[in-house]
Design a protein around this motif. Structure first.
Motif, PDB file in Angstrom:
ATOM      1  N   HIS A 144       0.841  -1.207   0.000  1.00  0.00           N
ATOM      2  CA  HIS A 144       0.000   0.000   0.000  1.00  0.00           C
ATOM      3  C   HIS A 144       0.870   1.247   0.000  1.00  0.00           C
ATOM      4  O   HIS A 144       0.468   2.300   0.507  1.00  0.00           O
ATOM      5  CB  HIS A 144      -0.914  -0.028   1.225  1.00  0.00           C
ATOM      6  CG  HIS A 144      -2.190   0.747   1.068  1.00  0.00           C
ATOM      7  ND1 HIS A 144      -2.833   0.949  -0.139  1.00  0.00           N
ATOM      8  CD2 HIS A 144      -2.980   1.367   2.000  1.00  0.00           C
ATOM      9  CE1 HIS A 144      -3.924   1.653   0.047  1.00  0.00           C
ATOM     10  NE2 HIS A 144      -4.041   1.930   1.337  1.00  0.00           N
ATOM     11  N   CYS A 159      -1.229  10.575  -1.282  1.00  0.00           N
ATOM     12  CA  CYS A 159      -2.514  10.830  -1.929  1.00  0.00           C
ATOM     13  C   CYS A 159      -2.497  12.223  -2.557  1.00  0.00           C
ATOM     14  O   CYS A 159      -1.748  13.105  -2.117  1.00  0.00           O
ATOM     15  CB  CYS A 159      -3.651  10.749  -0.916  1.00  0.00           C
ATOM     16  SG  CYS A 159      -3.919   9.090  -0.248  1.00  0.00           S
ATOM     17  N   TYR A 195      -3.911   0.955  -4.572  1.00  0.00           N
ATOM     18  CA  TYR A 195      -3.685   2.388  -4.755  1.00  0.00           C
ATOM     19  C   TYR A 195      -4.095   3.166  -3.506  1.00  0.00           C
ATOM     20  O   TYR A 195      -5.273   3.114  -3.122  1.00  0.00           O
ATOM     21  CB  TYR A 195      -4.502   2.912  -5.937  1.00  0.00           C
ATOM     22  CG  TYR A 195      -4.147   2.318  -7.273  1.00  0.00           C
ATOM     23  CD1 TYR A 195      -3.102   2.835  -8.032  1.00  0.00           C
ATOM     24  CD2 TYR A 195      -4.870   1.237  -7.792  1.00  0.00           C
ATOM     25  CE1 TYR A 195      -2.786   2.300  -9.272  1.00  0.00           C
ATOM     26  CE2 TYR A 195      -4.555   0.692  -9.031  1.00  0.00           C
ATOM     27  CZ  TYR A 195      -3.516   1.229  -9.764  1.00  0.00           C
ATOM     28  OH  TYR A 195      -3.202   0.687 -10.987  1.00  0.00           O
ATOM     29  N   ASP A 224      -5.941   6.694  -5.957  1.00  0.00           N
ATOM     30  CA  ASP A 224      -5.340   7.615  -6.932  1.00  0.00           C
ATOM     31  C   ASP A 224      -4.442   6.850  -7.908  1.00  0.00           C
ATOM     32  O   ASP A 224      -3.524   6.150  -7.490  1.00  0.00           O
ATOM     33  CB  ASP A 224      -4.535   8.695  -6.216  1.00  0.00           C
ATOM     34  CG  ASP A 224      -5.411   9.602  -5.366  1.00  0.00           C
ATOM     35  OD1 ASP A 224      -6.635   9.648  -5.600  1.00  0.00           O
ATOM     36  OD2 ASP A 224      -4.869  10.266  -4.454  1.00  0.00           O
ATOM     37  N   LEU A 225      -4.686   7.050  -9.198  1.00  0.00           N
ATOM     38  CA  LEU A 225      -4.019   6.269 -10.231  1.00  0.00           C
ATOM     39  C   LEU A 225      -2.891   7.003 -10.958  1.00  0.00           C
ATOM     40  O   LEU A 225      -2.055   6.351 -11.587  1.00  0.00           O
ATOM     41  CB  LEU A 225      -5.041   5.827 -11.289  1.00  0.00           C
ATOM     42  CG  LEU A 225      -6.304   5.134 -10.800  1.00  0.00           C
ATOM     43  CD1 LEU A 225      -7.243   4.861 -11.973  1.00  0.00           C
ATOM     44  CD2 LEU A 225      -5.968   3.843 -10.083  1.00  0.00           C
ATOM     45  N   TYR A 274       1.283   3.128 -12.379  1.00  0.00           N
ATOM     46  CA  TYR A 274       1.336   1.664 -12.269  1.00  0.00           C
ATOM     47  C   TYR A 274       1.842   1.014 -13.560  1.00  0.00           C
ATOM     48  O   TYR A 274       2.294  -0.139 -13.547  1.00  0.00           O
ATOM     49  CB  TYR A 274      -0.037   1.105 -11.906  1.00  0.00           C
ATOM     50  CG  TYR A 274      -0.037  -0.384 -11.633  1.00  0.00           C
ATOM     51  CD1 TYR A 274       0.454  -0.894 -10.428  1.00  0.00           C
ATOM     52  CD2 TYR A 274      -0.517  -1.290 -12.579  1.00  0.00           C
ATOM     53  CE1 TYR A 274       0.463  -2.259 -10.176  1.00  0.00           C
ATOM     54  CE2 TYR A 274      -0.507  -2.656 -12.337  1.00  0.00           C
ATOM     55  CZ  TYR A 274      -0.014  -3.131 -11.128  1.00  0.00           C
ATOM     56  OH  TYR A 274      -0.007  -4.490 -10.894  1.00  0.00           O
ATOM     57  N   ALA A 311      -3.405  -5.031  -9.151  1.00  0.00           N
ATOM     58  CA  ALA A 311      -3.545  -3.841  -8.312  1.00  0.00           C
ATOM     59  C   ALA A 311      -5.017  -3.603  -8.017  1.00  0.00           C
ATOM     60  O   ALA A 311      -5.843  -3.576  -8.932  1.00  0.00           O
ATOM     61  CB  ALA A 311      -2.946  -2.624  -8.998  1.00  0.00           C
ATOM     62  N   GLY A 344      -8.182  -1.387  -7.000  1.00  0.00           N
ATOM     63  CA  GLY A 344      -8.676  -0.021  -7.042  1.00  0.00           C
ATOM     64  C   GLY A 344      -9.840   0.173  -6.088  1.00  0.00           C
ATOM     65  O   GLY A 344     -10.001  -0.587  -5.130  1.00  0.00           O
ATOM     66  N   ASP A 383      -4.963  -4.250 -13.576  1.00  0.00           N
ATOM     67  CA  ASP A 383      -4.249  -3.047 -13.148  1.00  0.00           C
ATOM     68  C   ASP A 383      -5.154  -2.094 -12.364  1.00  0.00           C
ATOM     69  O   ASP A 383      -4.710  -1.038 -11.923  1.00  0.00           O
ATOM     70  CB  ASP A 383      -3.616  -2.325 -14.334  1.00  0.00           C
ATOM     71  CG  ASP A 383      -4.629  -1.872 -15.375  1.00  0.00           C
ATOM     72  OD1 ASP A 383      -5.832  -2.203 -15.236  1.00  0.00           O
ATOM     73  OD2 ASP A 383      -4.225  -1.201 -16.343  1.00  0.00           O
ATOM     74  N   ASN A 384      -6.421  -2.498 -12.146  1.00  0.00           N
ATOM     75  CA  ASN A 384      -7.351  -1.666 -11.378  1.00  0.00           C
ATOM     76  C   ASN A 384      -8.565  -2.525 -10.995  1.00  0.00           C
ATOM     77  O   ASN A 384      -9.664  -2.348 -11.513  1.00  0.00           O
ATOM     78  CB  ASN A 384      -7.778  -0.439 -12.182  1.00  0.00           C
ATOM     79  CG  ASN A 384      -8.530   0.582 -11.354  1.00  0.00           C
ATOM     80  OD1 ASN A 384      -8.579   0.497 -10.130  1.00  0.00           O
ATOM     81  ND2 ASN A 384      -9.124   1.558 -12.013  1.00  0.00           N
TER      82      ASN A 384
END
Length: 265
Positions: free
Chosen positions: A89, A95, A143, A147-148, A156, A166, A168, A182-183
């Motif tokens: 994390h 952030c 994330y 936040d991406l 990422y 990952a 989200g 990826d999310n």
């Protein structure tokens, strides 16, 4: 006659799709992942004992700089030995302070002031720390704040080879084909009744999809909190229906999805 043939073919096709989806979920109806953010005392005091008592496993997304990591290092190590995932994390949980409601973000860890290289370096440093704790090379990322981007760039993209997937913060139930590794979508849980969470599980069972829960505090310990009793009822429902539900850490589920998507492409 044509209608009969069509009906039979439809049933065969539906059965094939169901079989494919179930095989991804370890031949069960759906997959449920329990995730807990921020490496707080409550994880070790409330959550892990509750999971262990039912022989369930979860994913704990660790902020490397958390004092709870330093003070209770051996307990995190023992949790990993019991099969819980220690996810990443980030080292300092940066952030984007430029977004509404982010006045609490410390200036030193304002993601909007980061470079992509700094964000990537800190996340990789956290991976090194986590490997020193659990000895593992494979894990997933979550994330911070969902936040991406850094400066409009998806940071990422430089980390895809560092993680299996990952998590989200978008809420939805997804099939293996629909899941974006990826999310990965998740349901943010705060002060929700047990019935709400159990209904989500039942919907995942009916639709043969992935359901990811995102918790922070459980029974206190965090400004974002879930009632201990409600959390317990969810765990007991999952345990009682374990023959139909695959409950596993994110890294294991993401690996299955990754294999499925590679074969499908």
């Amino acid at each position: 006659m044509k209608k009969i043939v069509f009906a039979v073919l439809s049933l065969v096709f539906s059965g094939t799709v169901l079989a494919q989806k179930s095989s991804v979920w370890n031949n069960k109806q759906c997959a449920v992942v329990l995730t807990y953010d921020d490496a707080i005392d409550i994880d070790l005091d409330n959550v892990i004992p509750a999971l262990d008592s039912l022989k369930l496993r979860g994913t704990f997304y660790i902020i490397g700089s958390s004092p709870v990591v330093d003070k209770r290092l051996n307990e995190w190590r023992q949790a990993a030995k019991k099969g819980h995932e220690l996810g990443n994390h980030a080292l300092f949980h940066p952030c984007d302070a430029s977004l509404p409601g982010r006045g609490w973000v410390q200036p030193d860890f304002d993601l909007s002031k980061y470079t992509v290289s700094r964000a990537v370096a800190e996340i990789r440093m956290n991976n090194t720390l986590l490997k020193a704790i659990d000895g593992k090379d494979k894990r997933t990322f979550a994330y911070p704040c969902g936040d991406l981007k850094v400066g409009g760039e998806f940071f990422y993209n430089q980390l895809k080879n560092d993680f299996v997937g990952a998590r989200g913060v978008n809420a939805s139930l997804l099939t293996p084909a629909e899941t974006k590794l990826d999310n990965i979508d998740s349901y943010y849980i705060a002060d929700q009744p047990a019935g709400y969470m159990i209904d989500l599980v039942k919907k995942a069972q009916q639709t043969h999809t992935l359901l990811v829960f995102l918790f922070h505090g459980v029974g206190g310990g965090h400004a974002i909190n879930e009632d201990l009793s409600a959390h317990s009822k969810l765990l007991h429902y999952l345990k009682a229906n374990e023959k139909d539900i695959w409950i596993a850490p994110m890294v294991e589920v993401a690996e299955k999805i990754k294999e499925y998507q590679a074969k499908s492409n």
